[in-house]
Design an enzyme around this catalytic site. Sequence first.
Site, mmCIF file in Angstrom:
data_model
loop_
_atom_site.group_PDB
_atom_site.id
_atom_site.type_symbol
_atom_site.label_atom_id
_atom_site.label_comp_id
_atom_site.label_asym_id
_atom_site.label_seq_id
_atom_site.Cartn_x
_atom_site.Cartn_y
_atom_site.Cartn_z
ATOM 1 C CG HIS A 295 47.120 21.158 4.806
ATOM 2 N ND1 HIS A 295 47.065 19.977 3.556
ATOM 3 C CD2 HIS A 295 46.875 21.758 4.548
ATOM 4 C CE1 HIS A 295 47.093 21.271 2.704
ATOM 5 N NE2 HIS A 295 47.609 22.121 3.046
ATOM 6 C CG HIS B 179 44.810 21.782 -4.173
ATOM 7 N ND1 HIS B 179 43.722 22.380 -4.551
ATOM 8 C CD2 HIS B 179 44.948 21.576 -2.615
ATOM 9 C CE1 HIS B 179 43.317 23.035 -3.669
ATOM 10 N NE2 HIS B 179 43.829 22.501 -2.728
#
Lengths: 81, 228, 770
Positions: free
Chosen positions: C61, C114
């Site tokens: 990430h 998300h």
Amino acid sequence: MKVTVFVSPKTTVLDPQGAAVEQAIKSLGHHSIEGVRVGKTVTFQMEGSDTPEIRDEIDRLCDGLLSNPVIEDYRYEITSE
Amino acid sequence: MKVAIIQFPGSNCDWDAEHSVQNVIGLPAGRVWHKDPLPEGVEAVIVPGGFSFGDYLRCGAIARFSPIMSDLQSFADQGGQVLGICNGFQILCESGLLPGALVRNDCMEFRCLNQSLKVEDSNERFNTEALAAQLTLPIAHGEGNYRADTEVLTDLEANNQVLLRYAPNPNGSINDIAGIRNQAGNVYGMMPHPERAVESHHPCLDGLPVLRAFLQPLLQSSPVQLSA
Amino acid sequence: METTAAPLPPNPDPCLNVEITPELVAQHGLLPEEYERILGILGRTPNLTELGIFSVMWSEHCAYKNTRKLLKLFPTEKKDKDAIGQVLVKAGDENAGVIDVGEGWGVAFKIESHNHPSAIEPFEGAATGVGGIVRDIFTMGARPVLLTNSLRFGSLESSQVKRLFRGVVSGISHYGNCLGIPNMGGDVYFDDCYEGNPLVNALCAGILRHEEIQKGAATGVGNPVYYVGPGTGRDGLGGASFASRELTEESAEDRPAVQKGDPFMEKLLLEACLEMMSIPGLVVGIQDMGAAGLTCSTCETASRGDSGIEIDLDLVPQRETGMNSYEIMLSESQERMLVIVAKGRERELEEVFEKWDLHAAHIGEVKEGNRMVVRQKGVVVADLPAKSLTDEAPIYDQPATEPAHLAMAREWKVDSIPELGQEAVEGALLGLLTHPTIASKRWIWKQYDHMVMSGCTVEPGSDAGVVKLSIAGINKYLAIANDCNNRFCYLDPYTGAQIAFVECMRNLACSGARALAVTDNLNFGNPNKPEAYHMLKECVKGLADACAHFDVPVVGGNVSLYNEHGEGAIDPTPVVSMVGLIDHPDRVTRSGVKDSGLELILLGGLPDELGGSYYLQSAFNKKEGTCPKVDLDAEMNLQNLLIGQIEEGRICAAHDLSEGGLLVCLAEMLFDAHGIGASVSLPDLGSSGRLDALLFGESQARAIIAVKPEKCDAVIQAAKNLGVSAHAMGKTDDSSQLKVEVAGTSVINSDVSGLKNAWESAIPKHMEIA
């Protein structure tokens, strides 16, 4: 002491959230349940003890801020936590 | 400034309201922070839409206790022009400047659409602005379901205080009420957003006569060049 | 391994003073060789807080360790230095890229995923996704002006999917509406491959003056470091490393890793930050605390500023008691920012935040050197070289193997599909119009406030959303489109990614907008699986080649890997989002036809490819076939024609052919106005010789336009000049009927209102509460 205020929609006022929850309850097969109302609880710590003056103060708080008398009723409990 | 737009924490249509009054209608307008006093010389106040204080507790419940609200109360008592749009309408109801209250839409969802509205022809200011019998204005709210007890409703109808009605009804509002005014006729409140229907890129221009009707006392008292 | 450096003193919280075992390293998602590298960098054993810091900063990430090499393929600047849309801030340099839109204004925009938080708690996951991307934009100094989303779900037949869908939409609606940023919809696809692993990609764009661009760098030794926003709690612990693992059954137990959003707090933070940044010279650097919270913001600002940074955790506002350094450094509590202020001007910042009733805590200072030093209770709890966290994460070139199904897709023959009889055309059309991917998305976007800020010019539902930049006081319009058809990417990743690009750009062209730049969200499976990595690599190559061909740079984006659940990976989903500009109100063009008597012209030739189409899905439940060809030159000619003719004022409406093909495109064009019909005639079956491929094939570089009859000849001539096939098919009328003839035989004659009703009610029917 701890004060717990229960705010609920007045019985004369439509409660869309209660109606939706009731529909969901019925769709789960609980047909004997009705009259669902969704309210809220507000809790806080307060100095002092359960006296008429303190109750006056809580009433003023409930009537102006915590509930809207046009659409909501309230009641509260005082416990010594 | 002649038109004050009150900015609460969480207001989000304050710029839109200012833009429509200042740049489209052409009256000097400005934003006033909720902790500041209402400036001298203001002739009209708009309480704009948004989510004042996050709509926490109830829509408008916390804004009602902001420092500026006592100024607004006396301004309204003295006959000053007040318009609450969407969250502004909710704040005016919470503060008692308008009767009734607004609760959750009966569909339980937020609704944003171009809404047809029936104009009540009992409003003189609307008639002067030659409002059509039917208008389209944007709505955008989750709690626009107007509620009042029978007595209040009877009075509202008897005194011709209903300004706009939904046709069809998007939120379950009683008597299809979309907007009302107070009995004295100087405090207006409505869920639809007239400030979002005033320019050529908007879905229509129907908001213009509605805003002008509200601002009529100012437009008459000071001959202002209308740019629209 | 060199471990001679002196160890740090014991942590004030005894529970952190544990031996770093291989198990502990593995639990932090670090490979043994990655841990060896950490030992090499430090010259000593890290303590647990430091291990946590490395684990989030070196996660996929934050570090893009599996994709960094691939991402280098993307062009990050325009080749043509005279064109509009020059890149002002490049991808990866700051929190979001910025492009020039003229008159001294720039647009900052970015998309971010998300996915995993939304799979576990759809409402909060989606809401905080919006919150995160909005912070990335206002951190740049930009006023956010629009939001969109790219959403992917499993089949709406599943009650679990319905729950996720409803939760995600209401989470986005709640957060965005409260902030007062118009949400222009976006794209939504429904496919079994997303069951259990929905995709929630949120995009935000904002506008700012060139001179207002903020940097996320900690510079100027002695400058104070401020923490602004609400207190830190234990929520979202380790979210960044969480996003870099596959979803498993245990993930449902990972609840604390999902943050809770507070849009009201974010609105205050947005207004306070913009107010603070408008004070000249006050803010030296600013960064939001997103994934990896305080860790990421401190080491990234220090690394960008070539400085050291020191913070004291005792000064960090805390919502919970007894939090240790590991918890504070890794918390992902929302709506927080790190601000570096010019020394001596602290009071100016504090006054702004007092006005907005927000905390502003002075937690540290910019230091000489390059270390990120963290103290708690007077003890150094972490002392790391900042750049080792941001720049020295390992970079992998994973092995790639072509999955077996790709060869099958190439060898597929259309003969395996029974031919479509004309009597079945209406049924097939209805099947497509009611497929949730094609059906009207009004159920979604009527829950989004798309009109706030007074800029909405083309509401959601057209080819692109268009917003007037009124708030900047300029007469320009920003257009936004998202695209990615996973079916094509599954069948042919290189071509599929190119289709996502050209279709997105074609949507802008149909709206009258010139494309400026791309932000992409690469959603893929586990990169450690060679098949999944092959798909990722090919998609990136396809996309990069398309960007270069059209000279449309990538100015930012996001990578979300490990999107797997139960049955395996999701289809490759490289979401392409493109921002375009329209500089005159007359050029704003919609997909819906408003009038009768307009000529309908098919641009690009008769469709002739059936592979991968939604028709195969809705009629045969098949995801197979050869992906339609992409001809980038043909696509460029078509788009130049569309924009040129729109600028000439000759086009009344334009809609691109995409999912569902020609007949769906035609029907959708009639759904905007009441009572409009059309009568259309096609000369023959086209080169495929098949009715299904003609009506429902998804061949690329095609669009239908509606033009006034007197402009028809000029448009056809212009098409000829650009080498674009243009075929006047028929006209719109007042009949409310959709009539199509092929080679003189009627294939459909349907009531438009019936078709529209089916198209509009498809999603609401699925979502009715039983």
